[in-house]
Design a protein around this motif. Sequence first.
Motif, short mmCIF file in Angstrom:
data_model
loop_
_atom_site.label_atom_id
_atom_site.label_comp_id
_atom_site.label_asym_id
_atom_site.label_seq_id
_atom_site.Cartn_x
_atom_site.Cartn_y
_atom_site.Cartn_z
N SER A 318 -29.93 30.63 1.23
CA SER A 318 -30.13 30.63 -0.22
C SER A 318 -31.09 31.73 -0.66
O SER A 318 -30.90 32.36 -1.69
CB SER A 318 -30.66 29.27 -0.68
OG SER A 318 -29.71 28.26 -0.47
N THR A 322 -28.13 34.04 -2.22
CA THR A 322 -28.19 33.45 -3.55
C THR A 322 -28.26 31.93 -3.42
O THR A 322 -27.64 31.36 -2.51
CB THR A 322 -26.96 33.83 -4.40
OG1 THR A 322 -26.91 32.99 -5.56
CG2 THR A 322 -25.67 33.64 -3.63
N ALA A 324 -26.75 29.89 -5.11
CA ALA A 324 -25.41 29.35 -5.34
C ALA A 324 -24.65 29.17 -4.03
O ALA A 324 -23.66 28.43 -3.98
CB ALA A 324 -24.63 30.28 -6.27
N LEU A 325 -25.10 29.83 -2.97
CA LEU A 325 -24.45 29.72 -1.67
C LEU A 325 -25.11 28.58 -0.90
O LEU A 325 -26.17 28.73 -0.33
CB LEU A 325 -24.62 31.04 -0.90
CG LEU A 325 -23.88 31.14 0.43
CD1 LEU A 325 -22.39 31.20 0.22
CD2 LEU A 325 -24.36 32.38 1.19
N ARG A 326 -24.50 27.44 -0.90
CA ARG A 326 -25.10 26.26 -0.28
C ARG A 326 -24.77 26.22 1.20
O ARG A 326 -23.85 25.53 1.64
CB ARG A 326 -24.62 24.98 -0.98
CG ARG A 326 -24.84 24.92 -2.47
CD ARG A 326 -26.25 25.29 -2.87
NE ARG A 326 -27.25 24.50 -2.18
CZ ARG A 326 -28.47 24.94 -1.91
NH1 ARG A 326 -28.83 26.16 -2.24
NH2 ARG A 326 -29.32 24.16 -1.29
#
Length: 480
Positions: A318, A322, A324-326
């Motif tokens: 993360s 980002t 948003a990338l779990r």
Amino acid sequence: MPRDLQLSLERHQKIPLGQQIREQLRNQILQGKLPAGMRLPSTRDLAQVYGVTRNTVIAAFEELLAEGLLVSRQGSGTFVNPEVTSRTAGMPAMQRSPRWMQKPPLELPVTRPIVEGTIEFRAGLPSLEALSKDDWKVLWRAVGQTAFPADYQDAQGELELREQVALFVRRSRGIACTAADVMITSGTIHALNLIAQVTLERGDQVAFEEPGFPLAREVFRHHEATVVPTEVDEDGLRVQSLPDDPPPVLIYTTPSHQFPLGYRMSLPRREALLHFAAQHDALIIEDDYESEFRFDAPLPALASMDHHGLVAYIGTLSKVLTPALRLGYIVAPPALIDRVKVLRQLTDYQHSHVLQTAMLELLRRGMLDRHIRSMRKVYAQKRQALKEALKETAGLCRLIGIDAGLHGFLQLPDHIPYREVQRQCAARKVLVEPPDRYYAQNVPLNGLMLGYGGLSLPQIQQGGKVLSEVILQCATENSS
């Protein structure tokens, strides 16, 4: 009081009265019982009629205003939002709280959305300069060329990805591990929940850095552990402050870049912590967030120094790419990984095959290593810009924790309260983060968190300029 507005407050319930008011108003609005555009009674009148404090009603109204169900018109009052559409055709709303809703709701630290037009020094946000669109296209093209499996996959994570993660942490952090020691997760909080659920029983002690990461603290509290705040100093978590009667089952620490103060755990302190864990049969959870971004010589990971299976190492992508990338990972002794794998099968079973395949390509093609090298240069420039912007305050303040990671902590002198600096900066649309929420019980250090990773160079320069001016102005006012 309007005939349409009827509330039924049950004072013997565990659910707070303010929450009951909020939920009943929300339900009546969504069911169309309170029509769009209807003017609500004043908070003072509602408080008087239902025998609650006015602040209780105000808090309920503020929640509904934030949700967009109510609108406030200065001088006219509070109204049901004219744009709200009732959901009478949807699921029926509960008229009152049933038995299965009696458990107190979870309380989490509030994270407000970033306000447009402000400069916000928020910790934990990486730069927007992530992989290029062309790089992402390469990854998704590789995913599209892969045959999708016909059955559920390994709950531990796909083997090839775990092999690449093992190579990555061996190469970057010196941790001797194989794919069997790796569990793919959805990030740090997911990893902590998994570990807590398979290791803790009600009342077990968890030694936790004070100050520390609020969400991680709440994870352990949610699993009914006794969280023991443990002091940190410039060498990291103070081992001599750890409880030993009884000793903790888990010890949570951020040794590479203590969150939030940014201290780095010294080598002797790391050795002492491993010795304590071995002596007291405790598991160390090493949250190695932001360890990829170091600006001086790195120290070895605790997991790389562990020879007795005492450390569960947590990593995440993360901060590298980002939020948003779990996707993240646990590297831990096989016995712990086996337990976590069984638990994973009982929850979400496995991580997304699509995302795992993309991350496999990211690692296999060397794209992640190249990206980290590139972003180290970007963050080094931002770090320098922050130091330059604050240099006029050097005689008053001390910027600590800036040798690694994406944030620093600005210590203020006692005669300049951090709340006053925060207030004056906010008036000039520069948002800085106070230290309160990082402390469980101790008096917060007088200072401010300054996350710079997600800001552009001009934003850092402008925001730092405003912060410096406010600090110098406060110093002048408080000395006169």
